[in-house]
Structures are given as C-alpha cells and as structure tokens.
Design a protein around this motif. Structure first.
Motif, PDB file in Angstrom:
ATOM      1  N   SER A 150     -10.214  25.213 -64.966  1.00  0.00           N
ATOM      2  CA  SER A 150     -10.696  25.263 -63.581  1.00  0.00           C
ATOM      3  C   SER A 150     -11.979  24.460 -63.423  1.00  0.00           C
ATOM      4  CB  SER A 150     -10.936  26.723 -63.154  1.00  0.00           C
ATOM      5  OG  SER A 150      -9.747  27.456 -63.139  1.00  0.00           O
ATOM      6  N   TRP A 151     -12.799  24.443 -64.467  1.00  0.00           N
ATOM      7  CA  TRP A 151     -14.066  23.716 -64.356  1.00  0.00           C
ATOM      8  C   TRP A 151     -13.822  22.222 -64.138  1.00  0.00           C
ATOM      9  CZ3 TRP A 151     -16.810  19.800 -66.691  1.00  0.00           C
ATOM     10  CH2 TRP A 151     -18.162  19.689 -66.314  1.00  0.00           C
ATOM     11  N   LEU A 152     -12.908  21.632 -64.931  1.00  0.00           N
ATOM     12  CA  LEU A 152     -12.636  20.201 -64.793  1.00  0.00           C
ATOM     13  C   LEU A 152     -11.877  19.895 -63.507  1.00  0.00           C
ATOM     14  CD1 LEU A 152     -11.697  19.323 -68.471  1.00  0.00           C
ATOM     15  CD2 LEU A 152     -13.585  18.317 -67.171  1.00  0.00           C
ATOM     16  N   ASN A 153     -10.993  20.818 -63.104  1.00  0.00           N
ATOM     17  CA  ASN A 153     -10.150  20.551 -61.937  1.00  0.00           C
ATOM     18  C   ASN A 153     -10.863  20.837 -60.619  1.00  0.00           C
ATOM     19  OD1 ASN A 153      -7.034  20.001 -61.420  1.00  0.00           O
ATOM     20  ND2 ASN A 153      -7.671  21.504 -59.911  1.00  0.00           N
ATOM     21  N   PHE A 154     -11.855  21.763 -60.636  1.00  0.00           N
ATOM     22  CA  PHE A 154     -12.519  22.145 -59.397  1.00  0.00           C
ATOM     23  C   PHE A 154     -14.039  22.063 -59.476  1.00  0.00           C
ATOM     24  CE2 PHE A 154      -8.512  24.737 -58.925  1.00  0.00           C
ATOM     25  CZ  PHE A 154      -7.997  24.012 -57.870  1.00  0.00           C
ATOM     26  N   ASP A 155     -14.648  22.815 -60.409  1.00  0.00           N
ATOM     27  CA  ASP A 155     -16.110  22.944 -60.410  1.00  0.00           C
ATOM     28  C   ASP A 155     -16.813  21.604 -60.612  1.00  0.00           C
ATOM     29  OD1 ASP A 155     -16.502  25.984 -60.302  1.00  0.00           O
ATOM     30  OD2 ASP A 155     -15.092  25.753 -61.970  1.00  0.00           O
ATOM     31  N   ALA A 156     -16.367  20.837 -61.585  1.00  0.00           N
ATOM     32  CA  ALA A 156     -17.011  19.555 -61.840  1.00  0.00           C
ATOM     33  C   ALA A 156     -16.798  18.571 -60.697  1.00  0.00           C
ATOM     34  CB  ALA A 156     -16.470  18.953 -63.144  1.00  0.00           C
ATOM     35  N   LEU A 157     -15.809  18.861 -59.844  1.00  0.00           N
ATOM     36  CA  LEU A 157     -15.510  17.993 -58.704  1.00  0.00           C
ATOM     37  C   LEU A 157     -16.140  18.514 -57.418  1.00  0.00           C
ATOM     38  CD1 LEU A 157     -11.777  17.312 -59.598  1.00  0.00           C
ATOM     39  CD2 LEU A 157     -13.672  15.710 -59.773  1.00  0.00           C
ATOM     40  N   ASN A 158     -17.124  19.420 -57.573  1.00  0.00           N
ATOM     41  CA  ASN A 158     -17.936  19.880 -56.448  1.00  0.00           C
ATOM     42  C   ASN A 158     -17.158  20.753 -55.473  1.00  0.00           C
ATOM     43  OD1 ASN A 158     -20.584  19.901 -55.332  1.00  0.00           O
ATOM     44  ND2 ASN A 158     -19.924  18.500 -53.708  1.00  0.00           N
ATOM     45  N   ALA A 159     -16.089  21.415 -55.943  1.00  0.00           N
ATOM     46  CA  ALA A 159     -15.319  22.318 -55.077  1.00  0.00           C
ATOM     47  C   ALA A 159     -15.957  23.698 -55.097  1.00  0.00           C
ATOM     48  CB  ALA A 159     -13.875  22.403 -55.552  1.00  0.00           C
TER      49      ALA A 159
END
Length: 368
Positions: A150-159
């Motif tokens: 989830s971190w790479l797919n969302f959090d790191a992408l500012n979601a």
C-alpha cells in the motif's frame, strides 16, 4: 360371418424357382458399384425375406423323402450367391481403399508448416511499439511486481489515507487481511521504485498489467494494461510534457495531432491535467476550424479524445522517493493501452480483447 385370414402360400422349391432366384442375385451382385450397394443386395437376396431364405425355412415342412433333394438344391444355390458376394465384397473394398489413398495422397517432399500459424496478441504488439517509441527518445523501460505494498501504491504517491481509490470497491487486496499488500492499481509504484533505486535524473516508461475491482463489460475489465512515463531532471516544465505526449501521439496515430490540456486533480501531480487530442476519424481531424461529426463514435461528437492524465510530479512524491524537489522537477503521465488499441483500431468491445480467441489476434497480422 368373417372369413379367417388366409395362410401365406408356401414358397415353391424347384429348380426353376431357385435357379431364377440365384440368377437374379448374381446379376444384382455384379451390378453393385459400391460396398454400400452390395450391402443392400445382400439384404434383398440372402436376407430373411429373400426367396432363398424363405425356401430354406420351408424345407422342414416338406415330406421326408423330399427334404434331402430340396436342401441340396437350396444350399447349392445359396452357396453360389454367398461365394459371389464375398468375392465382390473383396473387389469393391480394395477399389474403394485404392481410391481413398489416391484422393488423400500427400506429397511429402512439399514444404509445409508443422504447426498452425498463430499471432502475437495486438496488445503485445502495441506495447512493443510503445516501448520502441520511448527507447527511441532515450528513455528506459522499467518493470516491477504486480503485487505491491500500500505504501508504494498509495502513500508514496501522495494519496490520502481516506482516498476513495483505497476502498475495496476499487482495489483488490491480497490476504491476509491487514497485510497491506494488494494487486497494483497502476504502474506508478514502478516509478517510485526506480527513483528509490537510481535517484535523479531519470527518464523511464513503465508498461504493465494493473488490476481494479471492476466487472468486465464492453469498456471495463478487472485486469488491463497501462504505460506510465516519468521524467525527473533539472528545469523540466509542462512544455516538455506536452512535447513528449505530442510526439507519442504522432508515433501511435500518425499525422500531426492537435492536443489540449484540461485542468484536473491527481494526488501524484501538481499541477495536473487531462490531455486530449483532436479526433482523427471525423471532420474534427482537419483542425479547430472544423466541426466534429455529431455521430462520430470515436470522439462522441465532441471532436476531442481523452488521452490520459498527466502533470508535474508533486514535491511530496519526490521527497518520498528521496529526490530533492528544490533541485529536481519532473513530469509524469499515464495511458491505458487497451484504450489506445480500441481507439486506434476501432475495437468496440473490451471483451474481444481479453477472451483469448486467436482469430482476434490473426486479424491484425504481425503489425497493427
């Protein structure tokens, strides 16, 4: 008073009657041209209803002193017929086998395909063409895992933690529950991985399979393909983004495309935009001074076709990937490969693409 039913006359057993029956059988045997015709002759002349078989059954009712002579007469006649049937059967069978061999003869010296010809799937061919474009302008092709955190797919992408795309209605999570693992919803995590591993400057295109919690229909599929691009360097601007996408559209669709940007919002980019290009099917393709065809199925009568989301990479994304946003800037974009194929080649139904019928691929040949 009603009359009693008549009893069928007993068959005549004499040399003339049996001789005529044998002659008729031999003539029919000689006239049979196929084994199928010979089978009918056999039924007619030695079957249960034939003269010879009826005579053979009637012998038991003759006086004792006549049975031997009658049996010899009928037996010899039936024997001649059976012998001729066997001989004709052999002749016809041999002739039919020879004819079949002649008809099915194969010249083994001729060249031939040992395997049926297939075809690359048009999505594969189109992805290769897309890759060729980005390699041709000096970018690299980057790939990553389809199961992501989830971190790479969302959090790191500012979601945001409450972003709708994180819900079970949109995203397919991997068990166990709470593991934070999911089937990637975009290929953007590959861009984060590339920045973390290689830093800046960076120019990568990331094609691959992505997943969404969608039902398959004419325009949606739970599994589809994207290509996303990321450029990180000093002094990059929206002008570089527009130039890249203009060149890409020309490579894929041909001609000199007319494009426009519409403001939008994506967590990954700021500023963000949707990029459209002028319809290439109806009158709108001739320029902005030409009206679109209201009945055009490609642009829906608007004159514009949505190409995909794009924008300048958000500083928060650069920081999450270890890149200094004060020194480097970048742009990013995402395009659906199925959508490009459907627009470019007039594919009306997404299900035709994913059902795996080789005839769909063969229709495109080796180049789409």
């Amino acid at each position: 008073m009603s009359e009693s039913p008549s009893t069928p006359a007993a068959p005549v057993i004499d040399e003339a009657t049996i001789g005529d029956a044998v002659d008729a059988a031999l003539a029919a045997i000689a006239a049979a041209a196929t084994t199928a015709e010979l089978k009918q002759v056999r039924i007619a002349h030695v079957g249960d209803a034939s003269v010879l078989s009826s005579a053979n059954r009637a012998i038991k009712d003759l006086p004792k002193d006549q049975k031997a002579a009658a049996g010899k007469l009928v037996g010899q006649g039936k024997g001649r017929v059976q012998k001729q049937l066997a001989a004709r059967q052999s002749e016809l069978t041999a002739a039919e086998e020879e004819a079949a061999l002649a008809a099915e003869t194969v010249d083994v010296t001729l060249p031939t395909d040992l395997r049926p010809r297939g075809a690359s799937h048009p999505l594969t061919v189109l992805q290769d063409r897309i890759n060729d474009f980005f390699v041709g302008i000096g970018w690299e092709i980057e790939e990553g895992p389809e199961i992501e955190s989830s971190w790479l797919n969302f959090d790191a992408l500012n979601a945001d933690p409450e972003h709708p795309s994180r819900s079970l209605q949109d995203t397919l999570y991997v068990a166990p529950e709470g593991s934070g693992m999911l089937l990637r919803t975009q290929t953007s995590p590959v861009q984060i991985r590339a920045m973390l591993e290689r830093g800046a400057p960076l120019y990568v295109a990331c094609p691959g399979t992505v997943y969404r919690a969608d039902e398959i229909d004419a325009t949606h599929s739970p599994m589809f393909h994207q290509v996303e691009g990321l450029a990180i360097d000093k002094d990059l601007t929206m002008a570089n983004l527009v130039g890249t996408l203009d060149a890409f559209a020309a490579h894929i669709f041909g001609g000199t495309p007319i494009t426009r940007l519409r403001p939008n919002h994506f967590p990954f980019t700021e500023p963000s935009a949707e990029m459209d290009f002028r319809c290439f099917r109806c009158e709108a393709r001739h320029g902005l001074d030409h009206d679109a065809d209201p009945s055009c199925r490609v642009c829906g009568g608007t004159g514009w076709i949505e190409m995909g989301g794009c924008g300048m990479v958000h500083p928060n994304v650069l920081r999450a990937a270890g890149v200094d946003p004060e020194e480097y800037q970048g742009f990013a974009f995402g395009l659906g490969i199925e959508r490009i194929l459907m627009l470019r080649n007039g594919v009306a139904d997404m299900r035709d693409i994913v059902e795996g019928d080789v005839r769909f691929s063969q229709h495109y040949g080796t180049e789409i």
